[in-house]
Design a protein around this motif. Structure first.
Motif, PDB file in Angstrom:
ATOM      1  N   ALA A 199       0.829  -1.189   0.000  1.00  0.00           N
ATOM      2  CA  ALA A 199       0.000   0.000   0.000  1.00  0.00           C
ATOM      3  C   ALA A 199       0.868   1.245   0.000  1.00  0.00           C
ATOM      4  O   ALA A 199       1.975   1.251   0.516  1.00  0.00           O
ATOM      5  CB  ALA A 199      -0.909   0.007   1.233  1.00  0.00           C
ATOM      6  N   SER A 217       1.797   4.092   1.718  1.00  0.00           N
ATOM      7  CA  SER A 217       1.624   4.425   3.130  1.00  0.00           C
ATOM      8  C   SER A 217       1.662   5.923   3.347  1.00  0.00           C
ATOM      9  O   SER A 217       2.301   6.651   2.613  1.00  0.00           O
ATOM     10  CB  SER A 217       2.725   3.772   3.977  1.00  0.00           C
ATOM     11  N   ASP A 230     -10.643   1.831   9.677  1.00  0.00           N
ATOM     12  CA  ASP A 230     -10.063   0.811   8.809  1.00  0.00           C
ATOM     13  C   ASP A 230     -11.207  -0.018   8.241  1.00  0.00           C
ATOM     14  O   ASP A 230     -11.777  -0.875   8.912  1.00  0.00           O
ATOM     15  CB  ASP A 230      -9.105  -0.055   9.644  1.00  0.00           C
ATOM     16  N   GLY A 238      -5.042   0.087  10.385  1.00  0.00           N
ATOM     17  CA  GLY A 238      -4.924   0.463   8.986  1.00  0.00           C
ATOM     18  C   GLY A 238      -3.734   1.339   8.669  1.00  0.00           C
ATOM     19  O   GLY A 238      -3.623   1.858   7.553  1.00  0.00           O
ATOM     20  N   GLY A 239      -2.823   1.491   9.626  1.00  0.00           N
ATOM     21  CA  GLY A 239      -1.692   2.397   9.438  1.00  0.00           C
ATOM     22  C   GLY A 239      -0.416   1.739   8.963  1.00  0.00           C
ATOM     23  O   GLY A 239       0.625   2.395   8.906  1.00  0.00           O
ATOM     24  N   GLY A 240      -0.485   0.469   8.643  1.00  0.00           N
ATOM     25  CA  GLY A 240       0.691  -0.222   8.125  1.00  0.00           C
ATOM     26  C   GLY A 240       1.481  -0.972   9.164  1.00  0.00           C
ATOM     27  O   GLY A 240       2.357  -1.767   8.831  1.00  0.00           O
ATOM     28  N   SER A 298      -5.910  11.753   5.103  1.00  0.00           N
ATOM     29  CA  SER A 298      -5.131  10.522   5.258  1.00  0.00           C
ATOM     30  C   SER A 298      -5.540   9.391   4.311  1.00  0.00           C
ATOM     31  O   SER A 298      -4.680   8.679   3.786  1.00  0.00           O
ATOM     32  CB  SER A 298      -5.214  10.021   6.702  1.00  0.00           C
ATOM     33  N   TYR A 326      -3.761   8.013   0.944  1.00  0.00           N
ATOM     34  CA  TYR A 326      -2.440   7.406   1.045  1.00  0.00           C
ATOM     35  C   TYR A 326      -2.493   5.952   1.498  1.00  0.00           C
ATOM     36  O   TYR A 326      -1.461   5.334   1.748  1.00  0.00           O
ATOM     37  CB  TYR A 326      -1.563   8.261   1.952  1.00  0.00           C
ATOM     38  N   THR A 327      -3.726   5.399   1.588  1.00  0.00           N
ATOM     39  CA  THR A 327      -3.863   3.979   1.902  1.00  0.00           C
ATOM     40  C   THR A 327      -4.430   3.199   0.709  1.00  0.00           C
ATOM     41  O   THR A 327      -4.859   2.056   0.877  1.00  0.00           O
ATOM     42  CB  THR A 327      -4.759   3.762   3.148  1.00  0.00           C
ATOM     43  N   PRO A 350      -9.081   3.658  -1.274  1.00  0.00           N
ATOM     44  CA  PRO A 350      -8.326   3.487  -0.031  1.00  0.00           C
ATOM     45  C   PRO A 350      -8.933   2.424   0.866  1.00  0.00           C
ATOM     46  O   PRO A 350     -10.112   2.087   0.748  1.00  0.00           O
ATOM     47  CB  PRO A 350      -8.402   4.873   0.626  1.00  0.00           C
ATOM     48  N   THR A 351      -8.102   1.907   1.757  1.00  0.00           N
ATOM     49  CA  THR A 351      -8.568   0.915   2.723  1.00  0.00           C
ATOM     50  C   THR A 351      -9.082   1.572   3.997  1.00  0.00           C
ATOM     51  O   THR A 351      -9.566   0.887   4.896  1.00  0.00           O
ATOM     52  CB  THR A 351      -7.435  -0.054   3.088  1.00  0.00           C
ATOM     53  N   THR A 352      -8.969   2.891   4.092  1.00  0.00           N
ATOM     54  CA  THR A 352      -9.436   3.617   5.261  1.00  0.00           C
ATOM     55  C   THR A 352     -10.337   4.766   4.818  1.00  0.00           C
ATOM     56  O   THR A 352     -10.370   5.132   3.637  1.00  0.00           O
ATOM     57  CB  THR A 352      -8.263   4.203   6.071  1.00  0.00           C
TER      58      THR A 352
END
Length: 367
Positions: free
Chosen positions: A2, A4, A160, A241-243, A257, A260-261, A269-271
């Motif tokens: 992803a 990040s 997330d 969900g932050g890596g 934010s 960037y996911t 995005p995933t978030t």
């Protein structure tokens, strides 16, 4: 892998003391030892600046590769970057060193701390003459021009999506949802005392809950709230969900934010940000009182308002530029919209109550 959210945004914990932002940048001797003028009300002085200008910034300050080199090539001024920590730490250091400042220009003072900086006489008036200054004025703090807006954005809760899909739990929508049993042990926020977004979220709850804000925080605590020291710890360590594979799928972050996911090769995005939980944050720059190189500080502030810097702010600092003429990344319109009705607290009220609110918050949440 992803895309990040860059750790440069982890500016909400103390990291670096003195950093040269551009690789290989040679630092020259400092400029004049004369104190800053009482108030430069127009654009940068006609007298050429020289030597080194030092910008004191929170540790998410980041420009695109080569931009400070370009500034040096254009002006002959070398740039030194001092980053004492997150915005709260930055402001504390600026106040403590106001008579012998750490540099010439401050960046990263946000609207939750602006009143303290102005009241303490940390910065002196300056009116930039570059075109984007008119846009910056739309975000002006108070009646003076001691601070110039550079960027802005919304501090919001992020979720997330993958976690909630996997566990079959409906995502929360409002602040009140977070006190419900199905969200027990799912939320992490930065400390309101040590973190700028953490304090912004405290203000969100004060605006939303009124006199009942302490009861609301007690309910969050009873529902398994975790308080991290700063934004970086909350997002990269505790957030699922932050890596970093953390266990908590709800985190305080920014409306900007989610883009960037987006996974590599993915389309979304995933978030996501909960836009009913947002506080509008504005970040300012200001020429420091008693600066050794006030003219250099003025020129660097003008540079922060230039088109080349403003158009890169979404990708370097993940905030919205104040300039209305530069283009935003294409995915921001879809995945990083601003809240239509962000929560607000009058800056005068913040100035009058900050210390008491933080004391009450600490007693309620930390114990």
């Amino acid at each position: 892998m992803a895309r990040s959210l860059s750790r440069s945004r982890a500016a909400r914990v103390a990291l670096t003391s003195t950093v040269a932002l551009a690789a290989g940048l040679t630092l020259a001797a400092c400029g004049s030892d004369e104190p800053a003028p009482g108030g430069a009300e127009t654009g940068a002085s006609e007298a050429p600046a020289s030597g080194t200008v030092t910008i004191v910034a929170h540790d998410s300050f980041s420009l695109a590769d080569g931009q400070l080199d370009e500034f040096t090539a254009r002006t002959g001024i070398q740039v030194e970057v001092v980053q004492p920590g997150d915005a709260g730490t930055l402001v504390n250091q600026l106040v403590l060193t106001k008579d012998a400042p750490l540099g010439d220009l401050a960046f990263g003072i946000d609207n939750t701390f602006a009143s303290r900086v102005v009241d303490e006489g940390v910065v002196v008036p300056y009116s930039s003459a570059v075109p984007a200054a008119a846009d910056a004025a739309q975000h002006a703090f108070g009646d003076g021009n001691e601070l110039t807006a550079i960027d802005y954005g919304d501090v919001c809760l992020n979720v997330d999506h993958a976690w909630f899909d996997e566990h079959g739990v409906a995502e929360p929508v409002t602040l009140d949802d977070l006190t419900e049993p199905e969200y027990k042990d799912l939320l992490v926020v930065p400390n309101a005392v040590t973190s700028s977004p953490g304090f912004a979220f405290l203000l969100t709850t004060i605006a939303a809950q009124g006199d009942g804000w302490q009861d609301y925080w007690s309910a969050l605590k009873d529902n398994g709230l975790k308080v991290a020291e700063g934004w970086s710890d909350a997002y990269f360590t505790d957030f699922s969900g932050g890596g970093g594979g953390g266990p908590r799928p709800i985190v305080l972050s920014y409306a900007s934010s989610p883009p960037y996911t987006v996974p590599e090769g993915g389309t979304e995005p995933t978030t996501g940000a909960l836009l009913d939980t947002c506080f509008r944050q504005v970040e300012y720059a200001g020429v420091l009182a008693h600066a050794k190189n006030p003219r250099g500080a003025q020129e660097l502030l003008d540079f922060l308002l230039s088109d080349e810097v403003q158009e890169q702010i979404p990708t370097t600092m993940y905030m919205y530029p104040v300039s209305t003429t530069v283009d935003l990344p294409a995915d921001w319109a879809q995945w990083a919209p601003l809240a239509e009705q962000p929560y607000e607290v009058d800056p005068v009220e913040v100035a009058e109550n900050r210390a008491q609110w933080l004391e009450d918050w600490s007693e309620t949440v930390i114990g």
